[in-house]
Motif scaffolding. Sequence first.
Motif, PDB file in Angstrom:
ATOM      1  N   HIS A 143       0.715 -46.668 -15.081  1.00  5.51           N
ATOM      2  CA  HIS A 143      -0.355 -46.166 -14.193  1.00  5.51           C
ATOM      3  C   HIS A 143      -1.534 -45.916 -14.940  1.00  5.51           C
ATOM      4  N   TYR A 144      -1.175 -45.145 -15.815  1.00  5.30           N
ATOM      5  CA  TYR A 144      -2.458 -44.827 -16.868  1.00  5.30           C
ATOM      6  C   TYR A 144      -2.910 -46.213 -17.438  1.00  5.30           C
ATOM      7  N   LEU A 145      -2.040 -47.031 -17.823  1.00  4.44           N
ATOM      8  CA  LEU A 145      -2.805 -48.289 -18.385  1.00  4.44           C
ATOM      9  C   LEU A 145      -3.580 -49.089 -17.407  1.00  4.44           C
ATOM     10  N   ARG A 146      -3.095 -49.075 -16.301  1.00  2.47           N
ATOM     11  CA  ARG A 146      -3.650 -49.689 -15.070  1.00  2.47           C
ATOM     12  C   ARG A 146      -5.137 -49.102 -15.054  1.00  2.47           C
ATOM     13  N   GLN A 147      -5.128 -47.738 -14.731  1.00  2.93           N
ATOM     14  CA  GLN A 147      -6.245 -46.957 -14.865  1.00  2.93           C
ATOM     15  C   GLN A 147      -7.344 -47.561 -15.833  1.00  2.93           C
ATOM     16  N   GLU A 148      -6.694 -47.278 -16.992  1.00 10.86           N
ATOM     17  CA  GLU A 148      -7.515 -47.611 -18.142  1.00 10.86           C
ATOM     18  C   GLU A 148      -8.403 -49.157 -17.977  1.00 10.86           C
ATOM     19  N   LEU A 149      -7.409 -49.901 -17.594  1.00  6.87           N
ATOM     20  CA  LEU A 149      -7.922 -51.183 -17.409  1.00  6.87           C
ATOM     21  C   LEU A 149      -8.890 -51.708 -16.154  1.00  6.87           C
ATOM     22  N   SER A 150      -8.781 -50.951 -15.040  1.00  6.81           N
ATOM     23  CA  SER A 150      -9.589 -50.670 -14.118  1.00  6.81           C
ATOM     24  C   SER A 150     -10.991 -50.275 -14.593  1.00  6.81           C
ATOM     25  N   LYS A 151     -11.010 -49.116 -15.408  1.00 13.24           N
ATOM     26  CA  LYS A 151     -12.298 -48.591 -15.910  1.00 13.24           C
ATOM     27  C   LYS A 151     -12.936 -49.511 -16.898  1.00 13.24           C
ATOM     28  N   LYS A 152     -12.234 -50.245 -17.796  1.00 16.35           N
ATOM     29  CA  LYS A 152     -12.648 -51.188 -18.465  1.00 16.35           C
ATOM     30  C   LYS A 152     -13.556 -52.385 -17.678  1.00 16.35           C
ATOM     31  N   THR A 153     -12.746 -52.852 -16.792  1.00 14.25           N
ATOM     32  CA  THR A 153     -13.198 -53.821 -15.867  1.00 14.25           C
ATOM     33  C   THR A 153     -14.343 -53.350 -15.288  1.00 14.25           C
ATOM     34  N   VAL A 154     -14.541 -52.057 -14.610  1.00 10.85           N
ATOM     35  CA  VAL A 154     -15.805 -51.492 -13.926  1.00 10.85           C
ATOM     36  C   VAL A 154     -17.028 -51.686 -14.868  1.00 10.85           C
ATOM     37  N   THR A 155     -16.669 -51.198 -16.496  1.00 10.51           N
ATOM     38  CA  THR A 155     -17.859 -50.945 -17.159  1.00 10.51           C
ATOM     39  C   THR A 155     -18.088 -52.656 -17.347  1.00 10.51           C
ATOM     40  N   THR A 156     -17.192 -53.458 -17.355  1.00  7.80           N
ATOM     41  CA  THR A 156     -17.735 -55.021 -17.485  1.00  7.80           C
ATOM     42  C   THR A 156     -18.386 -55.381 -16.555  1.00  7.80           C
ATOM     43  N   LYS A 157     -18.074 -54.818 -15.324  1.00  7.61           N
ATOM     44  CA  LYS A 157     -18.830 -55.435 -13.955  1.00  7.61           C
ATOM     45  C   LYS A 157     -20.154 -54.789 -14.152  1.00  7.61           C
ATOM     46  N   GLU A 158     -20.502 -53.590 -14.549  1.00  7.41           N
ATOM     47  CA  GLU A 158     -21.779 -53.080 -14.541  1.00  7.41           C
ATOM     48  C   GLU A 158     -22.549 -53.800 -15.326  1.00  7.41           C
ATOM     49  N   LYS A 159     -21.912 -53.959 -16.439  1.00  2.00           N
ATOM     50  CA  LYS A 159     -22.692 -54.887 -17.675  1.00  2.00           C
ATOM     51  C   LYS A 159     -23.158 -56.005 -17.218  1.00  2.00           C
ATOM     52  N   GLN A 160     -22.236 -56.775 -16.508  1.00  6.60           N
ATOM     53  CA  GLN A 160     -22.353 -58.203 -15.858  1.00  6.60           C
ATOM     54  C   GLN A 160     -23.704 -57.940 -14.856  1.00  6.60           C
ATOM     55  N   GLU A 161     -23.749 -56.951 -14.060  1.00  5.93           N
ATOM     56  CA  GLU A 161     -24.696 -56.921 -12.959  1.00  5.93           C
ATOM     57  C   GLU A 161     -26.246 -56.810 -13.699  1.00  5.93           C
ATOM     58  N   LEU A 162     -26.039 -55.967 -14.698  1.00  2.69           N
ATOM     59  CA  LEU A 162     -27.359 -55.771 -15.671  1.00  2.69           C
ATOM     60  C   LEU A 162     -27.737 -56.919 -16.256  1.00  2.69           C
ATOM     61  N   ASP A 163     -26.861 -57.680 -16.653  1.00  6.90           N
ATOM     62  CA  ASP A 163     -27.285 -58.862 -17.262  1.00  6.90           C
ATOM     63  C   ASP A 163     -27.647 -60.043 -16.321  1.00  6.90           C
ATOM     64  N   GLU A 164     -27.177 -60.054 -15.491  1.00  5.95           N
ATOM     65  CA  GLU A 164     -27.587 -60.802 -14.167  1.00  5.95           C
ATOM     66  C   GLU A 164     -28.988 -60.372 -13.536  1.00  5.95           C
ATOM     67  N   ALA A 165     -29.102 -59.084 -13.684  1.00  3.08           N
ATOM     68  CA  ALA A 165     -30.506 -58.721 -13.176  1.00  3.08           C
ATOM     69  C   ALA A 165     -31.569 -59.263 -14.300  1.00  3.08           C
TER      70      ALA A 165
END
Lengths: 128, 219
Positions: B77-99
Amino acid sequence: MPRLPQRKSFDIIRLALHGCTNRPFYHIVLTKNTRPRDAPPFEQLGTFDSMPNIHNEKLVSLDIERIKYHLANNVALSKPVEKLLGLGGLLPVFPMSYTIAKRNRKKMEAATNDTEEHLQEEDTEKSQ
Amino acid sequence: MASSVRAIVGLSFRSSCLSRINVPTVQSVRYRKPRWLPIAASKEFYVRKPTPIDPEEHEELESRYKHYRATVRGIRHYLRQELSKKTVTTKEKQELDEAAEFAWMEEEVKKWNQMLATSREQRQSEEERQEEERLQHVMQQKAEARLQRSLEAEKILQQNKASAVNFVTTENLEEEIEKMLDSRSDYNYAITKTGDILPGENPAVSEKRDQQTVKKANT
């Protein structure tokens, strides 16, 4: 030949035997549970040399990052892999490891007792 | 037993075929039952002895397994949460890059449009100028042509006016008729190769013709 019922298919991290004759060597791999043991895996996550070396060590290498990723994605683990991960510290120690250790300890104690008794008997014989 | 005997016989037969020297070949041939064959006659009523379970060990193992499984579930469960956090940050970064990429693209498009606009304006002004010149030229030509036409018309008018002096009108109609009647001519004559007119039988006319011929001869 009659058909066998289909097994449930899922991803699993397990050992694949890759040694020669009288020289076992294992790859820790990610595959489908239904595939052959040594079939080309999706991903290799480490190795396990089950033969102790000159320093009496059994060497294990693990790709911790990837294993963590797969654990997060609900990939199953085989019992030997669970044992290895438990000893490695990524997961808690596997329950059966404790039991086996206990059994071994008992055996050793019994052996030492036996030898002591044997020696004592010999001593008594000599003294007589 | 029978199968192993069969295998050994087969082996010896093969060895005799391959080599003339009769060397005794010792090789363990292990017979395996295919899956579809029934249970062997000797094992028909065989029941495996269950593995002895130490009750003390069993209890301990059960409790340990419970604990172990719960912990592993928690870790997953903990690892899944960590992974989701990572993916969220990457998503934000992706959005910024796209902008950023989008802004850059917008700027590029604007530049391009600006360049195109300047060139287009130049071209259009040039075209306008050329069109105006052409129109002016056409107008000039048209004016010239009009002038020419009017001049020609004037000329024709003058000619007509000049020729209108001899027109027959109602006033001098009688006179003209008289004139025409008086000036009767006789075409009933022959012409020689040299152009001499040989008069006919009409005396009045023939006289006139004579006079004319004389005139022509003189000239």
